[in-house]
Design a protein around this motif. Structure first.
Motif, PDB file in Angstrom:
ATOM      1  N   UNK A 375       0.727  -1.161   0.049  1.00 57.69           N
ATOM      2  CA  UNK A 375      -0.012   0.056  -0.113  1.00 57.69           C
ATOM      3  C   UNK A 375       0.930   1.277  -0.099  1.00 57.69           C
ATOM      4  N   UNK A 376       0.290   2.250  -0.577  1.00 56.93           N
ATOM      5  CA  UNK A 376       0.842   3.741  -0.438  1.00 56.93           C
ATOM      6  C   UNK A 376       0.739   4.384   0.797  1.00 56.93           C
ATOM      7  N   UNK A 377       2.094   4.845   1.387  1.00 60.14           N
ATOM      8  CA  UNK A 377       2.027   5.545   2.703  1.00 60.14           C
ATOM      9  C   UNK A 377       2.785   6.738   2.683  1.00 60.14           C
ATOM     10  N   UNK A 378       2.603   7.753   3.434  1.00 61.53           N
ATOM     11  CA  UNK A 378       3.328   8.939   3.426  1.00 61.53           C
ATOM     12  C   UNK A 378       4.545   8.899   4.423  1.00 61.53           C
ATOM     13  N   UNK A 379       4.484   8.115   5.612  1.00 63.69           N
ATOM     14  CA  UNK A 379       5.841   7.896   6.464  1.00 63.69           C
ATOM     15  C   UNK A 379       5.411   6.360   7.080  1.00 63.69           C
ATOM     16  N   UNK A 380       6.365   6.257   7.670  1.00 65.73           N
ATOM     17  CA  UNK A 380       6.558   4.831   8.480  1.00 65.73           C
ATOM     18  C   UNK A 380       6.288   5.052   9.950  1.00 65.73           C
ATOM     19  N   UNK A 381       5.648   4.088  10.600  1.00 64.20           N
ATOM     20  CA  UNK A 381       5.354   4.180  12.118  1.00 64.20           C
ATOM     21  C   UNK A 381       6.190   2.822  12.490  1.00 64.20           C
ATOM     22  N   UNK A 382       6.248   2.847  14.093  1.00 68.64           N
ATOM     23  CA  UNK A 382       6.805   1.811  14.498  1.00 68.64           C
ATOM     24  C   UNK A 382       6.510   0.395  14.020  1.00 68.64           C
ATOM     25  N   UNK A 383       7.377  -0.513  13.646  1.00 65.64           N
ATOM     26  CA  UNK A 383       7.415  -1.872  13.247  1.00 65.64           C
ATOM     27  C   UNK A 383       7.074  -1.970  11.643  1.00 65.64           C
ATOM     28  N   UNK A 384       6.665  -0.989  11.038  1.00 67.87           N
ATOM     29  CA  UNK A 384       6.201  -0.934   9.613  1.00 67.87           C
ATOM     30  C   UNK A 384       7.488  -1.137   8.539  1.00 67.87           C
ATOM     31  N   UNK A 385       7.014  -1.970   7.762  1.00 65.98           N
ATOM     32  CA  UNK A 385       8.275  -2.345   6.796  1.00 65.98           C
ATOM     33  C   UNK A 385       7.693  -2.073   5.381  1.00 65.98           C
ATOM     34  N   UNK A 386       8.811  -1.399   4.499  1.00 69.59           N
ATOM     35  CA  UNK A 386       8.166  -1.098   3.189  1.00 69.59           C
ATOM     36  C   UNK A 386       9.770  -1.025   2.258  1.00 69.59           C
ATOM     37  N   UNK A 387       9.561  -0.646   1.133  1.00 72.68           N
ATOM     38  CA  UNK A 387      10.315  -0.346   0.136  1.00 72.68           C
ATOM     39  C   UNK A 387      10.682   1.226  -0.052  1.00 72.68           C
ATOM     40  N   UNK A 388      11.920   1.595  -0.005  1.00 68.07           N
ATOM     41  CA  UNK A 388      12.422   3.198  -0.121  1.00 68.07           C
ATOM     42  C   UNK A 388      13.423   3.409  -1.023  1.00 68.07           C
ATOM     43  N   UNK A 389      13.517   4.566  -1.174  1.00 68.48           N
ATOM     44  CA  UNK A 389      14.666   4.969  -2.134  1.00 68.48           C
ATOM     45  C   UNK A 389      15.441   5.958  -1.162  1.00 68.48           C
ATOM     46  N   UNK A 390      16.832   5.713  -1.055  1.00 63.86           N
ATOM     47  CA  UNK A 390      17.744   6.482  -0.271  1.00 63.86           C
ATOM     48  C   UNK A 390      18.663   7.158  -1.020  1.00 63.86           C
ATOM     49  N   UNK A 391      19.098   8.463  -0.752  1.00 66.15           N
ATOM     50  CA  UNK A 391      20.319   9.168  -1.163  1.00 66.15           C
ATOM     51  C   UNK A 391      21.276   9.339  -0.094  1.00 66.15           C
TER      52      UNK A 391
END
Length: 639
Positions: A375-391
């Motif tokens: 699902x699409x979200x704007x920010x992560x909360x405790x224990x949440x897991x997802x795919x991100x882009x990091x610079x």
């Protein structure tokens, strides 16, 4: 008689040489994780007398196992854990046997403690997923399996616990195993083992149980002692992230760290990142000797032949095998901070022995660890897991996590609180900006449906053949296998791409759990038909040699493969011919030692719609007849 005197140094040296298995346990609340580990330690004689006395005393006072000893109390040491009878934090226990040393991380089962499981499993070689035999595969089972997969754990033991509460039922065990297998095929875990046990009673924990005679596998301890994990390490790609520059005097300048992956040898040519300067390894030294080579996870100091400016965070690699050197990458992130993610934060990132600043540019999606939905979200909360882009501010030297855990993992640190707010597993560097234009919307739709991007006509043109199935049916001993194997050899010699599938091959591996009852025979053919279909979809000719005893079964096979791709041939042999050709098998049926043999005590319907029928005595002519058939129907060759 004289006994050899114990040499303490020899004993310590022998103990030092044992390899170490790190494992974690995971499961739902009350599945018996802590009880299992406690029982494992107790039954393997790893507890001292005072520990056993305290365990007996505490079991009566605060135990949750009735009249039995509550082995969970060995691990659940916090007051809140004992009061509630649950595990809250990760408990580590060490023990060893004659064969191996173990470090066990007992992790909590609640979703709110996901970060605790990630911490406990970050260094694990193996995961024990506990399932309560009464409830089977539940949401938490799937979550813990997904997390084990996320952590790159290659070996999973599915411990189906509390078998004593389901009367040690083999049927219940097989039902749970089948359900779990259907789920785990979606993930990338190469080694899954199922063990039925009762942690409370000790069945199949250290010793195999007489109460489950249908189970022929090892006990849990026996499996843990013998599972092969040393090859899981990456010995191919040299990654030597410098941790410390050692300068005890003016004559010595070495670079110290533990080898992350690969093998470093004296005389090796190495390249230093990021400077790209090259030199050769002069010495590899430890605190007490020099080595000719070093490998993970050894901690050593390396000196080079040339004076090169090398600092903490730099990396030594082989010049022909470089990691990614990038500032941007995609990663799976586990949020571990009580505070929600703030995308405007510039985090500190710790990767290998390198530290720099980093920002999260984009959240691709969040994964629901219970359902695997994205699902699409704007920010992560405790224990949440997802795919991100990091610079990152400066380039990192990394590999994808699946290839190399040591150089594919990192942590993010909050710049204000200095808390570890996330751990990450690198997927890879960002793909080419031209990628979207190379994969069209139509292609994406095909991929979503599991359809190939290669057209059938393209495969036919390149391989000069059609992907179709040659199905040879006949009784045991009718000569169908001789014909099938001869056909495979002839096609190979002629340049065709063909794969032979016969009963012995699939029953020794893919279908080894199936017997010869009518129902299992049907399931055997169903699976084979799907293999043939997959091969045909890839443009490969499939040659299948199976009895396929009646019209109903053969029709089902044809329907799965596709009527237009299914070509059946019948080996028309008399029963007397078959008995002479395979006397051992037919003698067994006559002696009553086996049953369900088509043509004897199980019907065999002669096919009425076979493309060709053959006399087994004329196998050379039969082979030519099939080759002519393939050419006439432009199966092979296609021109």
């Amino acid at each position: 008689m004289t006994t050899k005197k114990l040499n303490i140094q020899e004993f310590l040296d022998q103990d030092q040489k044992k390899d170490l298995l790190r494992l974690l346990t995971a499961g739902s609340v009350d599945d018996g994780k802590s009880t299992l580990i406690g029982r494992l330690m107790a039954d393997s004689k790893m507890l001292y007398e005072d520990q056993l006395e305290a365990l007996h005393r505490d079991s009566k006072r605060v135990g949750h196992a009735g009249e039995d000893i509550d082995y969970a109390l060995l691990l659940d040491g916090l007051k809140a854990e004992r009061e509630q009878g649950i595990t809250i934090d990760v408990a580590y226990r060490y023990f060893s046997t004659a064969k191996r040393k173990f470090i066990i991380a007992d992790t909590p089962g609640h979703e709110q403690y996901t970060r605790n499981m990630i911490t406990g499993g970050s260094t694990a070689n193996l995961a024990i997923i506990l399932i309560d035999a009464r409830y089977g595969v539940i949401t938490q089972t799937k979550r813990h399996t997904y997390l084990a997969n996320l952590l790159g754990i290659k070996h999973v033991v599915v411990a189906i616990n509390k078998m004593d509460l389901v009367e040690f039922s083999e049927e219940r065990f097989e039902e749970i195993r089948s359900t779990y297998k259907a789920f785990v095929t979606q993930l990338d875990i190469p080694d899954v083992t199922f063990i039925p046990l009762s942690a409370l009673k000790g069945d199949n924990v250290v010793e195999t149980s007489d109460r489950m005679p249908w189970y022929h596998g090892p006990s849990l301890l026996d499996f843990l002692e013998n599972v092969h994990v040393s090859s899981d390490r990456n010995f191919t790609d040299l990654r030597y992230p410098v941790q410390y520059v050692l300068r005890p005097d003016i004559k010595f300048r070495g670079f110290s760290t533990s080898v992350a992956s690969g093998i470093i040898k004296k005389g090796d040519e190495v390249m230093v990142l990021p400077s790209m300067k090259k030199s050769k390894v002069e010495k590899i030294v430890t605190y007490d000797k020099e080595l000719d080579y070093a490998f993970p996870p050894q901690s050593v100091t390396v000196t080079l032949e040339d004076e090169i400016d090398i600092s903490r965070g730099d990396m030594l690699v082989h010049p022909d095998n470089l990691p990614r050197v990038e500032r941007q990458f995609e990663a799976m992130l586990v949020w571990m901070d009580e505070n929600d993610m703030n995308l405007s934060t510039q985090f500190y990132i710790k990767h290998a022995n390198n530290n720099t600043k980093a920002r999260i540019d984009e959240i691709k999606y969040k994964v629901d660890v219970n359902t695997l939905e994205k699902s699409n979200i704007e920010k992560f909360k405790l224990n949440e897991i997802g795919r991100v882009v990091i610079t990152t501010t400066k380039p990192l030297f990394f590999d994808p996590y699946k290839k190399n855990k040591q150089t594919g993992s990192f942590i993010l640190i909050d710049p204000v609180t200095h808390n570890t707010c996330a751990v990450g597993m690198i997927i890879d560097h960002l793909g080419s900006e031209n990628l979207p234009s190379r994969i069209t919307d139509v292609d994406k739709e095909k991929i979503a449906l599991g359809k190939s991007l290669i057209k059938t006509e393209e495969r036919v043109q390149q391989l000069n053949q059609k992907g179709e199935t040659i199905w040879i049916t006949g009784l045991h001993g009718s000569g169908k296998n001789e014909l099938a194997f001869s056909l495979e050899k002839k096609l190979f010699e002629n340049g065709a791409t063909a794969v032979l599938i016969d009963g012995s091959s699939v029953r020794s591996g893919l279908n080894r759990e199936l017997d010869f009852s009518p129902a299992d025979r049907a399931e055997n053919l169903r699976r084979v038909a799907h293999i043939c279909k997959l091969l045909n979809d890839q443009g490969i000719i499939a040659i299948a040699s199976f009895i396929s005893r009646n019209e109903s079964l053969r029709s089902q096979v044809a329907e799965i493969i596709g009527e237009d791709r299914f070509h059946m041939f019948y080996m028309d042999a008399t029963l007397d011919y078959c008995k002479n050709n395979k006397p051992e098998l037919y003698e067994l049926i006559e002696q009553g030692k086996t049953s369900n043999l088509p043509g004897v005590d199980l019907e065999y319907e002669v096919p009425t719609n076979a493309k060709l029928s053959f006399d087994p005595v004329k196998n050379e002519e039969n082979l030519d007849a099939i080759l002519d058939y393939l050419a006439q129907n432009k199966i092979y060759p296609n021109h």
